[in-house]
Design an enzyme around this catalytic site. Structure first.
Site, short mmCIF file in Angstrom:
data_model
loop_
_atom_site.label_atom_id
_atom_site.label_comp_id
_atom_site.label_asym_id
_atom_site.label_seq_id
_atom_site.Cartn_x
_atom_site.Cartn_y
_atom_site.Cartn_z
NE ARG A 154 -4.05 0.79 1.79
CZ ARG A 154 -5.29 0.91 2.35
NH1 ARG A 154 -5.26 1.47 3.71
NH2 ARG A 154 -6.37 -0.08 2.01
CG HIS A 200 -8.54 -0.26 -2.75
ND1 HIS A 200 -7.74 -1.32 -2.76
CD2 HIS A 200 -9.24 0.61 -1.47
CE1 HIS A 200 -7.64 -1.39 -1.14
NE2 HIS A 200 -8.84 -0.37 -0.47
CD GLN A 206 -13.01 -1.57 -0.46
OE1 GLN A 206 -11.78 -1.43 0.31
NE2 GLN A 206 -14.78 -2.00 -0.40
CG ASP A 254 -13.46 6.59 -1.37
OD1 ASP A 254 -13.58 6.54 0.13
OD2 ASP A 254 -12.53 6.58 -2.10
CB CYS A 260 -14.04 1.42 0.27
SG CYS A 260 -13.49 3.22 0.05
NE ARG A 277 -10.13 -5.14 0.57
CZ ARG A 277 -9.39 -3.91 0.45
NH1 ARG A 277 -10.53 -3.07 1.94
NH2 ARG A 277 -7.73 -4.14 1.14
N1 NVA Z 1 -10.13 7.21 -0.91
C1 NVA Z 1 -9.29 6.33 0.36
C2 NVA Z 1 -9.77 5.10 0.38
C3 NVA Z 1 -9.50 4.00 1.47
C4 NVA Z 1 -9.77 2.81 1.32
C5 NVA Z 1 -7.64 6.54 0.46
O1 NVA Z 1 -7.43 6.76 -0.80
O2 NVA Z 1 -7.82 7.19 1.42
N1 CP Z 2 -11.20 -0.34 2.83
C1 CP Z 2 -9.44 0.21 2.96
O1 CP Z 2 -9.21 -0.35 2.10
O2 CP Z 2 -9.75 0.04 4.17
P1 CP Z 2 -8.35 0.46 5.23
O3 CP Z 2 -8.19 1.18 4.99
O4 CP Z 2 -8.80 -0.02 6.20
O5 CP Z 2 -7.67 -0.49 4.85
#
Ligand code: NVA
Ligand code: CP
Length: 314
Positions: A111, A138, A141, A233, A273, A301
């Site tokens: 990540r 992502h 997800q 989101d 998500c 997930r």
């Molecule tokens: N768009 C959000 C998704 C988190 C799972 C982010 O990138 O923070």
């Molecule tokens: N939806 C998601 O990826 O959650 P986290 O940021 O908690 O991993």
């Protein structure tokens, strides 16, 4: 003909654009099987003795826990590698990190911020690399989202999904994944916050093959009209914290609330998500209401990623 094993083993999972519709469906079918087995306590030791290195350069609840638990349930182990603790956070190169981890573990989940870092990691690793979120995409997800939609609706092709809000990583991966499986994706975002054109073009191409459609709009009502699935989101993603106040103003007309969803199909489902900000992108009434499938979505997930790991690393 290639067997299933040959088709998946050793591959990376960097973006849904790299997987065709049959392959996505195969992952979903495997995820459903794994989910069923887990519910019956049937062992699934497909990754016995294997280890997944999990690099986190951003925070996570769901991704970390679902990958770590998923590896455990497959008979292997997940190794949490925080950016604060590994040398990558002190300037060791992505390429060197990839080469070294390839000598110790059987797969890497990462990540991070830049999609190009995930690509570079994959280029220099000789084990599968899985994208656990970048600023651009992502994909894990969206596998969970597709699994949830299929569970609730019994199909994917022909359904309309409306995404309302920031044209971010989630919007991008929804565009890439949903068009692959023949869905109609309508995205409504403010003019300067729309999904990247490069992603929209790839999604449109995928739609030509699958019958999927893409609409990029500014009007949330037009996007949600007659939708089977309504998704939103956060308005400020990880790394955009300093823009959060300004974004509250820009996105104020993009909240998913009861007025907006009155335009969706009567049996629509709501997905997010998570983490969610109640009162910003969605009201409590909707996310905690009868149409919300967000807890099944979060659980999925685990099952979706177990399928990806078993197929790529097995
Ligand atoms: N768009 C959000 C998704 C988190 C799972 C982010 O990138 O923070
Ligand atoms: N939806 C998601 O990826 O959650 P986290 O940021 O908690 O991993």
């Amino acid at each position: 003909m290639l067997t299933l094993h040959d088709r998946f083993k050793g591959r990376d999972f960097l973006t849904l654009a790299d997987y065709n519709s049959d392959e996505i469906q195969t992952i979903l079918t495997n995820a459903m099987n794994l989910k069923q087995k887990q519910k019956c306590n049937t062992p699934t030791p497909y990754l016995q003795g294997k280890t997944l290195g999990m690099i986190f350069q951003k925070s996570s609840t769901r991704t970390r826990v679902s990958f770590e638990v998923g590896m455990y349930q497959l008979g292997g182990q997940g190794l949490f590698l925080s950016n604060n603790d590994i040398q990558l956070g002190r300037g060791e190169t992505v390429a060197d990190t990839a080469r070294v981890l390839s000598r110790f573990v059987d797969g890497i989940m990462i990540r991070t911020f830049e999609q190009s870092d995930v690509e570079e990691l994959a280029e220099h690793a000789d084990i599968p690399v899985i994208n656990g979120l970048t600023d651009l995409t992502h994909p894990c997800q969206i596998l969970a989202d597709l699994l949830t939609i299929e569970e609730y609706k019994g199909k994917l092709a022909g359904l309309k999904l409306a995404y309302v809000g920031d044209g971010n990583n989630i919007a991008h991966s929804l565009l890439l994944g949903c068009t692959k499986v023949g869905m109609h994706v309508a995205v409504a975002s403010p003019a300067n916050y729309q999904p990247k054109d490069m992603i929209v073009q790839v999604a449109k191409e995928a739609g030509k093959e699958s019958g999927g459609q893409v609409e990029i709009l500014t009007d949330p009502v037009a996007a949600v009209a007659n939708a089977d699935v309504v998704v939103t989101d956060v308005w400020a993603s990880m790394g955009q914290e300093q823009e959060a106040q300004q974004r509250l103003k820009v996105f104020k007309d993009y909240q998913v609330n009861s007025q907006l969803v009155s335009h969706a199909k009567p049996d629509y489902i709501f997905l997010h998500c998570l983490p969610a900000h109640r009162g910003e992108e969605v009201t409590a009434e909707i996310i905690d209401g009868p149409h919300s499938a967000v807890w099944d979505e979060a659980e999925n997930r685990l099952h979706a990623q177990k399928a990806v790991m078993a197929l790529l690393m097995g």
